[in-house]
Design an enzyme around this catalytic site. Structure first.
Site, PDB file in Angstrom:
ATOM      1  N   SER A   1       0.722  -1.179  -0.073  1.00 56.68           N
ATOM      2  CA  SER A   1       0.157   0.091  -0.072  1.00 56.68           C
ATOM      3  C   SER A   1       0.867   1.224   0.039  1.00 56.68           C
ATOM      4  CB  SER A   1      -1.028  -0.006   1.299  1.00 56.68           C
ATOM      5  OG  SER A   1      -1.908  -0.854   1.186  1.00 56.68           O
ATOM      6  N   GLU A   2       1.302   1.649  -1.353  1.00 59.90           N
ATOM      7  CA  GLU A   2       2.307   2.954  -1.224  1.00 59.90           C
ATOM      8  C   GLU A   2       1.581   4.129  -0.632  1.00 59.90           C
ATOM      9  OE1 GLU A   2       2.604   0.472  -3.336  1.00 59.90           O
ATOM     10  OE2 GLU A   2       4.563  -0.055  -2.874  1.00 59.90           O
TER      11      GLU A   2
ATOM     12  N   GLN B   1       9.899  -0.067  -1.710  1.00 60.27           N
ATOM     13  CA  GLN B   1      10.640  -1.110  -2.098  1.00 60.27           C
ATOM     14  C   GLN B   1      11.678  -0.701  -3.337  1.00 60.27           C
ATOM     15  OE1 GLN B   1       8.831  -5.133  -2.756  1.00 60.27           O
ATOM     16  NE2 GLN B   1       9.699  -5.372  -0.824  1.00 60.27           N
ATOM     17  N   PHE B   2      10.861  -0.124  -4.220  1.00 58.13           N
ATOM     18  CA  PHE B   2      11.595   0.224  -5.520  1.00 58.13           C
ATOM     19  C   PHE B   2      11.230   1.607  -5.735  1.00 58.13           C
ATOM     20  CE2 PHE B   2      12.422  -4.367  -5.781  1.00 58.13           C
ATOM     21  CZ  PHE B   2      13.871  -4.266  -6.199  1.00 58.13           C
TER      22      PHE B   2
ATOM     23  N   PRO C   1       2.251   5.855  -7.174  1.00 57.06           N
ATOM     24  CA  PRO C   1       0.918   6.022  -6.554  1.00 57.06           C
ATOM     25  C   PRO C   1       0.957   6.820  -5.444  1.00 57.06           C
ATOM     26  CG  PRO C   1       1.683   3.625  -6.792  1.00 57.06           C
ATOM     27  CD  PRO C   1       2.653   4.726  -7.452  1.00 57.06           C
TER      28      PRO C   1
ATOM     29  N   HIS D   1      11.391  -0.790 -11.909  1.00 58.68           N
ATOM     30  CA  HIS D   1      12.153  -1.017 -10.940  1.00 58.68           C
ATOM     31  C   HIS D   1      13.558  -0.123 -11.061  1.00 58.68           C
ATOM     32  CE1 HIS D   1       9.711  -4.463 -10.196  1.00 58.68           C
ATOM     33  NE2 HIS D   1      10.365  -4.685  -8.882  1.00 58.68           N
TER      34      HIS D   1
END
Lengths: 387, 321
Positions: free
Chosen positions: B58-59, B81-82, B88, B128
């Site tokens: 859930s960014e 994470q990346f 978003p 990524h």
């Protein structure tokens, strides 16, 4: 750490053969909690345990909401505000819920201004806010509340505030007021899921006021109710008649208790925005007079007045006197707002960062210098609404 | 101790979590697994599940909840994470995190860090490999940091967590483990908003940061000129003064970045050189950047980001005028 073993959850024990059975939202029956019926009748056993003063207080705050909305629309029409979103019609939904909150609780609203007065925010600061003067929001923050303009974007913040309360062990909850439109935003879904997964004391109070600007609630979603959306996130929900202040108070009181224990709750309050979305909007383009008349018939103040009469509490309420007091409070607030000192351009550059970075300092100095060298600049700078 | 960049990140997080109980680390896979790059390794074991939290995927909620947590007095350090997954949550950076102080005239602030590995060159999947610092540096109220060495990584991350404003901390993942250097065990800060002269020279200034620093230094070593290398370290607010002073000395400049050229950070640096040092310039300022395309998938990604020969070419162009 959880173990993902292939066992049946007890709730999913049944196995069906033959054709697959669809799980439908119609399998879910969602009641609407109500205490005082539209005809004014009620069961005395269901009435919340409040004393006479509190019952009268609820009325007074609902009336404050109505008078404040009317006065704000009126001064907007005179060019003394930028734009304003009236809350007329939603008084029971707004006041019944906010009356359950405690001073340490956080209140992040979309459309609900009077609860901020209930927390001690001066009316003057609300006028300043709607005049586009940031000091209004400074005052809100000092009373644990804010207004979110970007729809749904505040829900993740509320999840974070609730998380902070949980980590601190504070006996408080964080509340997001949202509308029917917000339930379509990604931010709302992420925040509701996040709060549920983390088990933090967040209350999501959705005022389904039937319109997001011009879009009606039935065009907003194919879901039968907004309350049922919470179930997808493992969150309990209540659907309440938002025109019935006692039902709202009752529902949110119980919801707040659960939330305090780290079980977030979603409340759908079914209400109606009687006025336009904001003063910039013309609701006659998207809704019928018949519809408005039908909702006027379930006016929340009228329904509550009938209750107060039945309980013998109405006689002690001086309706006209209260209106006069609120009008006087508004007049004084307006006068104070009008006296708010004109600010310098340094205000534009202040508070972007804790410390002014060199480039911002340079932009400020260049602009200050320009204003001094070319006073005709002021011919191009429109005067803001007074105060 | 000798440490890589990612070990320096981990060391900074251990250091600050031990020093300040208000620091909370969270994100996808950061707790039990220690992060996909092991940047948060052993934090859960040392500081427990209240302060090191695996979140849902859930960014928006991670960045938004970090903002709310910071408003409530905590010092959240959230991991995305990346870098390709931050967009978003761009809304939360623009709409909330960067504006809390301004919106409330300082009554509330959002002292938080969003950490994320960025950049191409590790043969990852789509989304990524981005270097979008230009987009994030465009947000008023947000600070954007990109270290290029293990020593700076620890000092800049400690400074970022302690900073009173929200910081986006962009970690150059291509060089996460490519070299070690001495990183002090003790607590120290590398101040935000200060560039450093990574290599002194008198003929031409090359401005670069993050993952572009190793190829820039390699090109500088190979050039037939005395190259000065400025490492910006903080993208926003930018230390234009160090850049300008260097250009005044050398009279020539090259800007190197991995992100797309148009509307990028390089354009802004050229503008500032024009503002402050135009009359010192012997040649137009060169830009060596990624292309205005998405980062190619792995089979062609090495064509995308600047390698030493491209940087060398630009240095030679600048020297030839």
């Amino acid at each position: 750490m959880s173990e993902n073993v292939p066992t049946e959850h007890p709730a999913n024990a049944a196995v069906s053969a033959g054709d697959p059975r669809f799980l439908s939202q119609d399998d879910l029956s969602v009641d609407t909690h109500q205490i005082v019926a539209p005809d004014g009748t009620y069961d005395a056993a269901d009435v919340p345990d409040l004393d006479a003063e509190q019952f009268q207080d609820l009325y007074r705050w609902m009336l404050t909401d109505r008078v404040f909305s009317r006065r704000m629309v009126s001064i907007q029409r005179r060019g003394e505000l930028g734009t304003f979103g009236s809350t007329r019609g939603q008084e029971a939904s707004i006041i019944g819920s906010a009356y359950t909150l405690q001073p340490d609780d956080w209140l992040y609203v979309g459309r609900a201004w009077t609860p901020m007065f209930m927390r001690g925010v001066p009316m003057k600061d609300m006028i300043l806010f709607w005049r586009g003067i940031e000091e209004g929001q400074q005052s809100f923050a000092e009373h644990n509340c804010q207004i979110a303009i970007s729809i749904g974007s505040h829900l993740p913040l509320v999840a974070g505030l609730a998380w902070g309360m949980d980590l601190s062990g504070d006996d408080a909850i964080a509340t997001a007021y949202l509308g029917d439109g917000a339930t379509s935003t990604g931010a709302a879904h992420e925040a509701i899921n996040f709060a549920g997964a983390l088990g933090v004391p967040a209350l999501f109070y959705c005022q389904n006021n039937q319109y997001a600007i011009s879009l009606s609630a039935d065009q907003q979603t194919a879901a039968n109710t907004l309350a049922q959306k919470a179930l997808a996130y493992g969150m309990d929900a209540i659907r309440v008649d938002g025109q019935d202040v006692l039902a709202v108070y009752d529902a949110v009181t119980e919801a707040r208790e659960r939330v305090r224990n780290g079980e977030p709750v979603f409340v759908e309050s079914v209400t109606y925005r009687m006025d336009a979305h904001t003063t910039s909007d013309d609701p006659t383009r998207y809704r019928s007079d018949e519809e408005v008349v039908a909702w006027e018939a379930v006016d929340p103040l009228e329904r509550y007045r009938e209750f107060l009469e039945s309980e013998g509490l109405w006689a002690d309420i001086d309706h006209d006197g209260i209106v006069e007091e609120i009008e006087a409070e508004f007049d004084a607030a307006l006068e104070e707002a009008n006296a708010f000192a004109e600010r310098g351009i340094e205000e534009i550059f202040a508070h972007v960062y804790a410390e002014l970075p060199p480039e911002l300092q340079r932009q400020f100095e260049e602009f200050s210098d320009l204003l001094e060298r070319r006073p005709e600049m002021y011919d191009h700078i429109e005067q803001r609404p007074k105060g | 101790m000798q440490a890589t960049i990612v070990e320096a990140v981990n060391d900074a997080l251990h250091t600050e979590m031990a020093a300040d109980d208000d620091v909370v680390v969270f994100g996808e896979d950061v707790a039990a697994s220690g992060g996909v790059f092991r940047a948060t390794d052993e934090l859960l074991e040392e500081f427990g599940g209240d302060r090191v939290v695996d979140t849902p995927l859930s960014e928006i909620a991670i960045v938004g909840a970090a903002t709310g947590l910071a408003m409530y007095g905590y010092r959240p350090v959230a991991e995305i994470q990346f870098s390709g997954f931050l967009p978003p949550a761009f809304d939360q950076l623009v709409t909330n995190a960067s504006r809390v102080r301004w919106r409330t005239r300082g009554a509330l602030t959002a002292p938080m860090v969003v950490r994320m590995p960025y950049g191409a060159g590790v043969r990852a999947l789509e989304h990524h490999s981005e270097s979008m610092e230009g987009a994030y540096a465009h947000i008023p109220g947000l600070k954007v940091v990109a270290p290029s060495t293990p020593h700076d990584t620890k000092g800049l991350l400690l400074a970022s967590i302690r900073d009173p404003d929200p910081v986006l901390f962009m970690e150059p993942k291509r060089i996460y483990r490519s070299f070690r250097e001495e990183v002090p065990e003790e607590d120290y800060e590398v101040p935000l908003g200060e560039a450093t002269v990574r290599r002194e020279g008198s003929d031409v200034t090359v401005v670069s940061w993050g993952s572009m620093m190793p190829p820039t230094l390699e090109a500088a070593d190979e050039a037939d000129a005395d190259v000065e290398v400025v490492d910006l370290r903080t993208i926003s607010p930018m230390d234009a003064e160090t850049v300008v002073e260097s250009v005044k000395k050398t009279g020539r400049a090259v800007v190197v970045h991995e992100g797309p050229r148009s509307h990028g950070v390089g354009g802004d640096i050229v503008a500032r050189i024009n503002d402050e040092a135009l009359m010192y310039l012997e040649a137009p300022v060169e830009r060596v950047t990624g292309f205005d395309t998405p980062v190619p998938l792995l089979s062609m990604e090495d064509y995308y980001f600047p390698h030493p020969p491209r940087i060398l070419d630009a240095i030679e162009d600048a020297m030839s005028v």
